[in-house]
Scaffold this motif. Structure first.
Motif, mmCIF file in Angstrom:
data_model
loop_
_atom_site.group_PDB
_atom_site.id
_atom_site.type_symbol
_atom_site.label_atom_id
_atom_site.label_comp_id
_atom_site.label_asym_id
_atom_site.label_seq_id
_atom_site.Cartn_x
_atom_site.Cartn_y
_atom_site.Cartn_z
ATOM 1 N N UNK A 41 0.680 -0.917 0.032
ATOM 2 C CA UNK A 41 -0.133 -0.103 -0.449
ATOM 3 C C UNK A 41 0.958 1.336 0.302
ATOM 4 N N UNK A 42 2.319 1.083 0.371
ATOM 5 C CA UNK A 42 3.055 2.479 0.248
ATOM 6 C C UNK A 42 3.687 2.469 -1.099
ATOM 7 N N UNK A 43 3.363 1.447 -2.059
ATOM 8 C CA UNK A 43 4.003 1.604 -3.638
ATOM 9 C C UNK A 43 2.723 3.107 -4.066
ATOM 10 N N UNK A 94 7.483 2.491 -10.448
ATOM 11 C CA UNK A 94 7.380 3.191 -9.260
ATOM 12 C C UNK A 94 7.813 4.367 -9.226
ATOM 13 N N UNK A 95 7.703 4.933 -8.253
ATOM 14 C CA UNK A 95 9.098 6.270 -7.960
ATOM 15 C C UNK A 95 9.607 5.921 -7.739
ATOM 16 N N UNK A 96 10.662 4.632 -6.938
ATOM 17 C CA UNK A 96 11.680 4.971 -6.663
ATOM 18 C C UNK A 96 12.192 3.124 -8.156
ATOM 19 N N UNK A 97 11.445 2.545 -8.134
ATOM 20 C CA UNK A 97 11.899 1.505 -9.351
ATOM 21 C C UNK A 97 13.401 1.997 -9.687
ATOM 22 N N UNK A 98 13.614 -0.091 -10.111
ATOM 23 C CA UNK A 98 15.642 0.425 -10.012
ATOM 24 C C UNK A 98 15.375 0.207 -11.631
ATOM 25 N N UNK A 99 14.469 0.849 -12.645
ATOM 26 C CA UNK A 99 14.510 1.264 -14.113
ATOM 27 C C UNK A 99 13.736 2.609 -14.379
ATOM 28 N N UNK A 100 14.122 3.033 -13.144
ATOM 29 C CA UNK A 100 12.777 4.268 -13.272
ATOM 30 C C UNK A 100 13.735 5.389 -14.176
ATOM 31 N N UNK A 106 -9.046 4.539 -9.700
ATOM 32 C CA UNK A 106 -9.882 3.113 -10.023
ATOM 33 C C UNK A 106 -8.399 2.556 -10.501
ATOM 34 N N UNK A 107 -6.817 3.322 -11.302
ATOM 35 C CA UNK A 107 -6.317 2.390 -11.669
ATOM 36 C C UNK A 107 -4.906 2.543 -10.984
ATOM 37 N N UNK A 108 -4.654 2.536 -9.738
ATOM 38 C CA UNK A 108 -3.088 2.294 -8.855
ATOM 39 C C UNK A 108 -2.721 1.636 -9.199
ATOM 40 N N UNK A 109 -1.459 1.975 -8.616
ATOM 41 C CA UNK A 109 -0.161 0.936 -9.037
ATOM 42 C C UNK A 109 -0.693 -0.955 -8.879
ATOM 43 N N UNK A 110 -1.223 -0.226 -7.678
ATOM 44 C CA UNK A 110 -1.872 -1.687 -7.166
ATOM 45 C C UNK A 110 -2.649 -3.273 -7.868
#
Length: 438
Positions: A10-12, A103-109, A25-29
């Motif tokens: 839920x923090x993502x 995601x905001x802190x993803x490895x391929x940002x 409707x369409x969050x990253x989760x």
């Protein structure tokens, strides 16, 4: 059964800011699958906020690999059937890599942001299509309240069919007339009894909506091979909103073997499939059975299905009339219900469907049946809302309804919410009624 993972955190948060808005409707989760046409070509995509990830473009940009790349390659041609047929780990791998990309802190940002213009499309500019080739459509009757009310409307001494509490009742629907949300619904012609009791043929006077949830079959089963109840969810790819439009005047006259022309003229589904994996945080125990109800037979009684066969999904239906739209008025909320109002789980529906050896195939669609509850607002069709036309529905602007009229539009929405999980939605399922053709 599969457990929650980092994609459900839920923090993502996503760098697609619209995905982080309250009520999105369409969050990253979520990351539901759909098919769209853009530039004359059908392609598969995944919704994030008000954008859609073009899966072909993401693969071409080198942002996906391994099992995720295999999953995207299975969507070639703009249909999800081949992806649905794969083992669930492929769609799960694609979901995991997309979640990391977005995601905001993803490895391929950095790579994802550099490719943003190539891989992200405006959801409002896309022409959505049916997400897969639907070979078969089976619609169930699994709300006790809906079934009992209709039995009373018909004057039956026992309003509940004898088999209702022993097995999930269903009929075989018509896959060829399923259309994606937004397609116009042509009022059907048919045979029915008029107010004088005469059998006539003409445009159906009693058109109704049915608020349902649909489940798409993922991996199927071989002919003659049942699906064990606690493995049933492994064969469900995901879920969508479904409107099982009904011409009640035709249906109630013709129904001997089951619904036929009163149902087969049109079925609407939302374009987005919310995956089985996305709904893991919203699992609930199977709906409770009342004391004195028949014990479940062994093939429908599994520990896992009883522990988490339910899903915490609230569903709404709104009615928009031509008069409301011309006056700039908002649609009227007429139904709010919950999936736990069903008597049977989707696992039980699928297992029972295959219990005689019937072979289900990737892309087959299963309807929940009308999701009516006990309260007045939870009545999920016009027939129930008006007590079979005896109490007209009041829309607040002076308009009344005992059945849907030409120009009326039904709008369905649904939202999964439970505990500390980020709520996720299903998009809209819309359909506007047009006059019968002559």
């Amino acid at each position: 059964m599969k457990q929650c993972n980092a994609t459900h955190d839920p923090a993502r948060r996503s760098w697609v800011e619209s995905a982080n808005l309250p009520g999105a409707d369409f969050p990253i989760q979520n990351l539901p699958f759909g098919v769209f046409t853009e530039g004359g070509k059908r392609r598969a995509g995944v919704a994030i906020g008000d954008r859609v990830v073009d899966l072909d473009a993401a693969l071409a940009a080198g942002l996906l690999d391994g099992d995720a790349a295999v999953a995207v390659e299975a969507t070639a041609g703009g249909t999800l059937n081949r992806l649905m047929a794969l083992e669930p780990r492929y769609a799960s791998a694609l979901r995991a890599q997309l979640s990391d990309l977005l995601r905001t802190d993803g490895p391929q940002l950095a790579a994802a942001r550099a490719a943003e213009q190539r891989i992200l499309l405006d959801i409002g500019q896309l022409e959505m299509q049916l997400p897969c080739d639907i070979g078969d459509f089976s619609d169930f009757l699994t709300s006790l309240h809906h079934t009992e009310r209709h039995g009373r409307f018909k004057g039956l001494a026992d309003p509940l069919p004898a088999a209702f509490k022993s097995l999930p009742i269903a009929y075989h629907g018509r896959a060829s007339s399923i259309r994606v949300s937004g397609a116009e619904v042509i009022r059907p012609h048919g045979q029915y009894k008029d107010a004088q009791g005469q059998v006539v043929f003409g445009p159906a006077p009693m058109l109704d909506f049915e608020l349902e949830l649909g489940a798409f079959v993922g991996r199927g089963n071989a002919l003659g091979t049942p699906i064990p109840i606690d493995q049933a969810r492994e064969h469900i790819f995901g879920y969508c909103l479904l409107n099982d439009w009904s011409a009640k005047s035709i249906q109630w006259w013709e129904q001997v073997l089951g619904p036929f022309l009163g149902k087969s003229f049109h079925t609407s589904i939302a374009p987005w499939i919310v995956t089985e994996e996305a709904l893991l945080p919203f699992r609930l125990p199977a709906p409770a059975r009342a004391p004195g109800d028949p014990a479940l037979l062994a093939h429908l009684d599994g520990p896992s299905d009883q522990a988490e066969g339910g899903i915490a999904i609230e569903l709404d239906a709104q009615l928009s009339t031509a008069k409301q739209r011309s006056a700039g008025q908002q649609p009227t909320l007429i139904t709010r219900t919950h999936l736990q109002n069903l008597y049977w789980t989707f696992g039980q529906m699928l297992t029972h469907h295959a219990s005689n050896g019937c072979n289900l195939r990737p892309g087959d669609l299963i309807g929940s049946g009308t999701i009516s509850g006990e309260s007045d607002l939870a009545r999920a069709c016009i027939t129930e809302l008006t007590n079979a036309s005896r109490d007209p529905l009041q829309l607040g602007n002076g308009e009344l309804r005992t059945a849907l009229e030409d120009g009326d539009e039904m709008i369905f929405r649904a939202r999964a919410a439970h505990g500390g999980a980020v709520p996720i939605g299903f998009g809209e399922c819309r359909g506007r009624i047009r006059a019968a053709r002559h």
